[in-house]
Scaffold this motif. Structure first.
Motif, PDB file in Angstrom:
ATOM      1  N   VAL A   1      21.681  12.240   1.156  1.00 47.84           N
ATOM      2  CA  VAL A   1      21.506  12.579   2.484  1.00 47.84           C
ATOM      3  C   VAL A   1      20.463  14.006   2.265  1.00 47.84           C
ATOM      4  CG1 VAL A   1      22.052  13.259   4.922  1.00 47.84           C
ATOM      5  CG2 VAL A   1      23.119  11.474   3.358  1.00 47.84           C
ATOM      6  N   VAL A   2      19.219  13.709   2.739  1.00 48.14           N
ATOM      7  CA  VAL A   2      18.167  14.782   2.641  1.00 48.14           C
ATOM      8  C   VAL A   2      17.574  15.023   3.980  1.00 48.14           C
ATOM      9  CG1 VAL A   2      16.091  15.522   1.702  1.00 48.14           C
ATOM     10  CG2 VAL A   2      17.833  14.114   0.384  1.00 48.14           C
ATOM     11  N   ALA A   3      17.787  16.308   4.448  1.00 47.59           N
ATOM     12  CA  ALA A   3      17.022  16.437   5.729  1.00 47.59           C
ATOM     13  C   ALA A   3      15.556  16.553   5.694  1.00 47.59           C
ATOM     14  CB  ALA A   3      17.476  17.904   6.256  1.00 47.59           C
ATOM     15  N   LEU A   4      14.923  16.136   6.618  1.00 43.79           N
ATOM     16  CA  LEU A   4      13.253  15.979   6.597  1.00 43.79           C
ATOM     17  C   LEU A   4      12.590  17.088   7.710  1.00 43.79           C
ATOM     18  CD1 LEU A   4      12.573  12.203   6.198  1.00 43.79           C
ATOM     19  CD2 LEU A   4      12.812  13.926   4.198  1.00 43.79           C
ATOM     20  N   SER A   5      11.754  17.610   7.467  1.00 52.33           N
ATOM     21  CA  SER A   5      11.263  18.478   8.404  1.00 52.33           C
ATOM     22  C   SER A   5      10.317  17.623   9.438  1.00 52.33           C
ATOM     23  CB  SER A   5      10.091  19.613   7.699  1.00 52.33           C
ATOM     24  OG  SER A   5       9.184  18.811   6.836  1.00 52.33           O
ATOM     25  N   ASP A   6      10.034  16.357   8.770  1.00 54.72           N
ATOM     26  CA  ASP A   6       8.750  15.363   9.645  1.00 54.72           C
ATOM     27  C   ASP A   6       8.996  14.278   9.042  1.00 54.72           C
ATOM     28  OD1 ASP A   6       7.216  14.324  11.279  1.00 54.72           O
ATOM     29  OD2 ASP A   6       5.451  15.395  10.332  1.00 54.72           O
ATOM     30  N   ALA A   7       9.050  12.911   9.652  1.00 55.20           N
ATOM     31  CA  ALA A   7       9.060  11.633   9.036  1.00 55.20           C
ATOM     32  C   ALA A   7       7.897  11.008   9.212  1.00 55.20           C
ATOM     33  CB  ALA A   7      10.173  10.869   9.677  1.00 55.20           C
ATOM     34  N   ALA A   8       6.824  11.608   9.832  1.00 55.20           N
ATOM     35  CA  ALA A   8       5.502  10.803  10.278  1.00 55.20           C
ATOM     36  C   ALA A   8       4.840  10.278   8.989  1.00 55.20           C
ATOM     37  CB  ALA A   8       4.771  11.937  10.969  1.00 55.20           C
ATOM     38  N   GLN A   9       4.687  11.136   7.750  1.00 56.92           N
ATOM     39  CA  GLN A   9       3.977  10.640   6.642  1.00 56.92           C
ATOM     40  C   GLN A   9       4.680   9.783   5.925  1.00 56.92           C
ATOM     41  OE1 GLN A   9       2.582  13.949   3.997  1.00 56.92           O
ATOM     42  NE2 GLN A   9       1.130  14.728   5.449  1.00 56.92           N
ATOM     43  N   ALA A  10       5.810   9.692   5.867  1.00 56.08           N
ATOM     44  CA  ALA A  10       6.741   8.761   5.363  1.00 56.08           C
ATOM     45  C   ALA A  10       6.712   7.424   6.048  1.00 56.08           C
ATOM     46  CB  ALA A  10       8.251   9.243   4.983  1.00 56.08           C
ATOM     47  N   ARG A  11       7.044   7.647   7.396  1.00 58.36           N
ATOM     48  CA  ARG A  11       6.791   6.381   8.381  1.00 58.36           C
ATOM     49  C   ARG A  11       5.528   5.387   8.287  1.00 58.36           C
ATOM     50  NH1 ARG A  11       9.591   3.788  12.357  1.00 58.36           N
ATOM     51  NH2 ARG A  11       8.382   2.495  13.735  1.00 58.36           N
ATOM     52  N   ALA A  12       4.320   6.398   7.917  1.00 59.65           N
ATOM     53  CA  ALA A  12       3.003   5.880   7.794  1.00 59.65           C
ATOM     54  C   ALA A  12       2.992   5.248   6.210  1.00 59.65           C
ATOM     55  CB  ALA A  12       2.157   6.824   7.668  1.00 59.65           C
ATOM     56  N   ALA A  13       3.501   5.576   5.375  1.00 59.88           N
ATOM     57  CA  ALA A  13       3.502   4.951   4.096  1.00 59.88           C
ATOM     58  C   ALA A  13       4.329   3.622   4.145  1.00 59.88           C
ATOM     59  CB  ALA A  13       4.091   5.910   2.923  1.00 59.88           C
ATOM     60  N   VAL A  14       5.467   3.554   4.642  1.00 58.07           N
ATOM     61  CA  VAL A  14       5.997   2.405   5.057  1.00 58.07           C
ATOM     62  C   VAL A  14       5.460   1.454   5.855  1.00 58.07           C
ATOM     63  CG1 VAL A  14       8.291   1.493   5.905  1.00 58.07           C
ATOM     64  CG2 VAL A  14       8.313   3.644   4.696  1.00 58.07           C
ATOM     65  N   GLY A  15       4.655   1.857   6.708  1.00 60.46           N
ATOM     66  CA  GLY A  15       3.810   1.283   7.614  1.00 60.46           C
ATOM     67  C   GLY A  15       2.685   0.200   6.797  1.00 60.46           C
ATOM     68  N   ARG A  16       2.283   1.052   5.805  1.00 61.63           N
ATOM     69  CA  ARG A  16       1.134   0.567   4.918  1.00 61.63           C
ATOM     70  C   ARG A  16       1.879  -0.619   4.102  1.00 61.63           C
ATOM     71  NH1 ARG A  16      -1.395   5.375   5.675  1.00 61.63           N
ATOM     72  NH2 ARG A  16      -0.293   6.670   4.135  1.00 61.63           N
ATOM     73  N   ILE A  17       3.138  -0.390   3.624  1.00 60.61           N
ATOM     74  CA  ILE A  17       3.874  -1.491   2.895  1.00 60.61           C
ATOM     75  C   ILE A  17       3.971  -2.588   3.725  1.00 60.61           C
ATOM     76  CG2 ILE A  17       6.066  -1.866   1.732  1.00 60.61           C
ATOM     77  CD1 ILE A  17       6.099   0.920   0.985  1.00 60.61           C
ATOM     78  N   ALA A  18       4.597  -2.354   5.097  1.00 60.05           N
ATOM     79  CA  ALA A  18       4.651  -3.607   5.932  1.00 60.05           C
ATOM     80  C   ALA A  18       3.507  -4.530   6.233  1.00 60.05           C
ATOM     81  CB  ALA A  18       5.260  -3.057   7.413  1.00 60.05           C
ATOM     82  N   ARG A  19       2.378  -3.798   6.325  1.00 60.23           N
ATOM     83  CA  ARG A  19       0.944  -4.416   6.395  1.00 60.23           C
ATOM     84  C   ARG A  19       0.717  -5.239   5.051  1.00 60.23           C
ATOM     85  NH1 ARG A  19       0.094   0.580   9.312  1.00 60.23           N
ATOM     86  NH2 ARG A  19      -1.036   1.268   7.342  1.00 60.23           N
ATOM     87  N   ALA A  20       0.803  -4.366   3.991  1.00 55.52           N
ATOM     88  CA  ALA A  20       0.545  -5.357   2.713  1.00 55.52           C
ATOM     89  C   ALA A  20       1.487  -6.470   2.540  1.00 55.52           C
ATOM     90  CB  ALA A  20       0.378  -4.488   1.617  1.00 55.52           C
ATOM     91  N   ALA A  21       2.703  -6.380   3.193  1.00 54.94           N
ATOM     92  CA  ALA A  21       3.596  -7.396   2.881  1.00 54.94           C
ATOM     93  C   ALA A  21       3.381  -8.640   3.783  1.00 54.94           C
ATOM     94  CB  ALA A  21       4.956  -6.756   3.219  1.00 54.94           C
ATOM     95  N   ARG A  22       2.291  -8.830   4.396  1.00 49.33           N
ATOM     96  CA  ARG A  22       1.914  -9.879   5.030  1.00 49.33           C
ATOM     97  C   ARG A  22       2.035 -11.284   4.183  1.00 49.33           C
ATOM     98  NH1 ARG A  22      -2.774  -7.315   4.304  1.00 49.33           N
ATOM     99  NH2 ARG A  22      -4.449  -8.457   3.521  1.00 49.33           N
ATOM    100  N   ARG A  23       2.465 -12.200   4.502  1.00 51.20           N
ATOM    101  CA  ARG A  23       2.507 -13.392   3.743  1.00 51.20           C
ATOM    102  C   ARG A  23       1.010 -13.972   3.397  1.00 51.20           C
ATOM    103  NH1 ARG A  23       7.914 -14.606   4.165  1.00 51.20           N
ATOM    104  NH2 ARG A  23       8.856 -14.454   6.106  1.00 51.20           N
ATOM    105  N   GLY A  24       0.972 -14.268   2.264  1.00 55.94           N
ATOM    106  CA  GLY A  24      -0.121 -14.806   1.682  1.00 55.94           C
ATOM    107  C   GLY A  24      -1.185 -13.777   1.061  1.00 55.94           C
ATOM    108  N   ASN A  25      -0.700 -12.471   1.087  1.00 54.77           N
ATOM    109  CA  ASN A  25      -1.623 -11.461   0.708  1.00 54.77           C
ATOM    110  C   ASN A  25      -1.744 -11.485  -0.905  1.00 54.77           C
ATOM    111  OD1 ASN A  25      -3.033  -8.946  -0.127  1.00 54.77           O
ATOM    112  ND2 ASN A  25      -1.344  -7.694   0.578  1.00 54.77           N
ATOM    113  N   PRO A  26      -2.903 -11.792  -1.388  1.00 51.41           N
ATOM    114  CA  PRO A  26      -3.045 -11.800  -3.002  1.00 51.41           C
ATOM    115  C   PRO A  26      -2.883 -10.645  -3.500  1.00 51.41           C
ATOM    116  CG  PRO A  26      -5.260 -11.915  -1.890  1.00 51.41           C
ATOM    117  CD  PRO A  26      -4.137 -11.930  -0.762  1.00 51.41           C
ATOM    118  N   LEU A  27      -2.847  -9.419  -3.007  1.00 50.21           N
ATOM    119  CA  LEU A  27      -2.663  -8.289  -3.495  1.00 50.21           C
ATOM    120  C   LEU A  27      -1.445  -7.512  -3.282  1.00 50.21           C
ATOM    121  CD1 LEU A  27      -6.120  -6.620  -2.884  1.00 50.21           C
ATOM    122  CD2 LEU A  27      -5.523  -7.972  -4.841  1.00 50.21           C
TER     123      LEU A  27
END
Length: 295
Positions: free
Chosen positions: A118-144
């Protein structure tokens, strides 16, 4: 009645993609009164970023840690765990499942912390943005999909390291001070004394912050600066050695050759780009980059 909302995707990268170092196995975003997770043990890594709410984490010995957002839960292979949101508040989370040979190196460098789940964070915005990029890339049929999500896991680990609550906004204060004094002829013990620390305490702090010993951290800064001076100026090698803290140019040349893989003079020849006007310590503005005017 408990209510929550969830979105997740899981996939299985090929053996070839595993050779990229990190592969993403799954990604998800959830919020509300989420069900308790575990007890369970995984064979891969998961980073759970809690962005709102509060809850608890329990280890294999039954020790329970309370956590409040923003916070990170590291789930590492082979370690039993059990966690959940407070029933009165619930929490919002995003998570990424990942694995790959690079996880060992990231752990050695302190980016992944199995002993600190368990690690306390000062801000989760950048981490959430990185997860958001993963979620967008995870769309079905994405060749990359595999390559994009794998690259974003690297980005996520950096974002989580930068967001640790025990780090100053610009980085670890001990590392900042070492970097500032790196070119002075000080021993590790003398550096430690400047911070009111024992050499062992300094070694622990630097190992945790940079994943290496104080000696290697200082050496990396000195050699990095030496490379800059060799590439961007016409200073003699002896002068470069003195500027980065070595009075003996022969020793500096041997050290540079051993660590860089080529002699200082040869490194300069390979770069082949002395910069007119000398070197600048000013960090360039990406929106207003410096221009080289050739008359």
């Amino acid at each position: 009645m408990s209510t929550y909302h969830t979105w997740m995707r899981y996939f299985t990268p090929s053996p070839v993609h595993h050779r990229l170092g990190l592969v993403c196995l799954g990604v998800g975003l959830q919020h509300g009164l989420l069900p308790t997770v575990g007890p369970r043990t995984l064979d891969h890594h998961v980073a759970v970023v809690v962005t709102a709410g509060s809850g608890w984490y329990q280890d294999a010995e039954g020790r329970r840690t309370h956590l409040t957002a923003p916070a990170l839960i590291w789930l590492t292979p082979g370690r039993p765990h059990h966690y959940g949101a407070d029933p009165g508040t619930g929490w919002d989370e995003c998570f990424v499942d990942f694995t790959g040979p690079a996880t060992a190196t990231y752990t050695e460098l302190g980016y992944i912390e199995p002993e600190r789940p368990v690690v306390a964070l000062s801000d989760a915005a950048q981490a959430r943005a990185a997860v958001g990029r993963i979620a967008r890339a995870a769309r079905r049929g994405n060749p990359l999909l595999e390559v994009e999500t794998g690259a974003a896991v690297h980005e996520l680990l950096v974002a989580l390291r930068r967001a640790r609550a025990d780090m100053a906004p610009d980085g670890d204060p001990v590392l900042q001070a070492l970097a500032r004094d790196a070119f002075q002829p000080l021993s590790v013990a003398e550096h430690a004394a400047r911070h009111g620390m024992t050499p062992a305490e300094l070694r622990t702090a630097v190992r945790r912050g940079a994943g290496c010993s104080p000696k290697d951290y200082l050496l990396g800064i000195r050699l990095g600066r030496a490379k800059e001076l060799l590439a961007a100026t016409e200073l003699p090698v002896a002068a470069v050695a003195r500027r980065v803290g070595y009075d003996d140019p022969a020793y500096f040349s041997r050290l540079f050759t051993r660590r860089v893989g080529t002699a200082p003079v040869r490194f300069r020849e390979q770069q082949g780009r002395a910069v007119p006007g000398g070197w600048s310590d000013k960090i360039p503005d990406p929106d207003d980059p410096p221009m080289l005017h050739v008359g």
